[in-house]
Design a protein around this motif. Structure first.
Motif: not given
Length: 321
Positions: A1-28
């Motif tokens: 389903m669509g992601h309508t909840n608004s999110i503020i993302f906190f992160g710094t390193d490679e782990f964080a960047a990998s999660i941010l990529l997944v979020m952006l690719e999936n329309g979060v």
């Protein structure tokens, strides 16, 4: 389903960047990104952006990005409150976030932690699991509270640690698993089906590793030595001291494995002796068995496979000191 909840993302390193990529690719619905300030690193003191910021620059991410020296201030809380977020998603940010900030999201501030909480709270759970020879780890998504990694479990899944798997390989699998678990968790928030539960068991904590922790103790036995090499990989790298042509040098050992060698069996009778063999390369005799060294980096030299190291040393093994 669509992601309508608004999110503020906190992160710094490679782990964080990998999660941010997944979020952006999936329309979060990421409304803002918070990362650490640019920092002078290495010997030349070159100022480098944190991985998350560089990721955003490279991909042309057009989301407001903030780099406060300290996030937990009232002024910054006012800025984040202006986004009216439903959730915070925090991944390897590098700062204890204040209760003032944690109270901002409408639904919950959540954190992704790569361990089976309450086991291995703290900054280095995967290295600690490998160092201890654990056979499983996991990914936990928790509600953030003031105490470090102590919040209720929102979602948690176990993962097997494969034999001989090093930190780099394990980390890659954990990154991938974490993204999938987060998306499932965000779907639960969208559906209003989030269920949280207190952490069960006695907490254990990881430590901040020092150079002494990286040094190989050849008297510790085969399994302990191998666990250390797997845990620290090529960065920062488990190391020992060797003597070559009368000169004492440090050497990283970045890959190794147990081996049963018919060629060397019976020849290495004392602990911490070395031989080069035609079939197995570099073998070290230890309490508990034989260790085959696969990849090394001599002080001030490049990382090389042992085959190349042996060729460069004219077949003469170094002396462990």
């Amino acid at each position: 389903m669509g992601h309508t909840n608004s999110i503020i993302f906190f992160g710094t390193d490679e782990f964080a960047a990998s999660i941010l990529l997944v979020m952006l690719e999936n329309g979060v619905n990421v409304k803002a990104i918070v990362t650490k300030p640019d920092k002078a690193k290495n010997r030349n003191k070159k100022v480098l952006a944190p991985v998350v910021k560089q990721f955003c620059l490279d991909r042309g991410v057009e989301i407001p990005l903030y780099q406060p020296e300290k996030a937990s201030t009232s002024d910054f809380a006012d800025i984040l409150s202006g986004f009216a977020p439903d959730l915070f998603v925090v991944v390897s940010y590098g700062e204890i976030i204040s209760e003032e900030l944690l109270s901002i999201p409408r639904l919950m501030p959540i954190n992704i932690h790569p361990s089976l909480l309450p086991k291995y709270r703290g900054a280095a759970p995967l290295r600690t699991a490998l160092l201890n020879g654990d056979r499983e780890t996991g990914v936990a998504i928790i509600e953030m509270v003031k105490a470090m990694d102590a919040g209720d479990i929102v979602k948690m899944e176990k993962m097997q640690i494969f034999p001989e798997e090093d930190h780099t390989a394990l980390q890659k699998r954990v990154f991938k698993k974490s993204g999938k678990i987060l998306l499932a968790c965000l779907d639960d928030f969208e559906k209003g089906k989030v269920k949280k539960s207190p952490q069960q068991g006695v907490p254990t904590f990881t430590k901040k590793f020092t150079k002494d922790d990286l040094r190989i103790d050849w008297d510790a036995g085969l399994d302990t030595v191998l666990h250390k090499i797997r845990a620290f990989g090529d960065a920062p790298g488990a190391f020992c001291y060797v003597e070559i042509s009368g000169i004492r040098l440090s050497m990283k050992i970045t890959k190794a494995q147990k081996v049963l060698s018919d060629e060397i069996k019976g020849q290495l009778k004392s602990v911490s002796t070395i031989a080069f063999t035609k079939t197995d390369g570099w073998i070290v005799a230890l309490n508990g068995g034989l260790l085959q060294i696969l990849q090394v980096q001599l002080q001030n030299k490049k990382l090389v496979d042992v085959k190349d190291f042996i060729n460069g040393s004219r077949g003469r093994p170094p002396v462990l000191v």
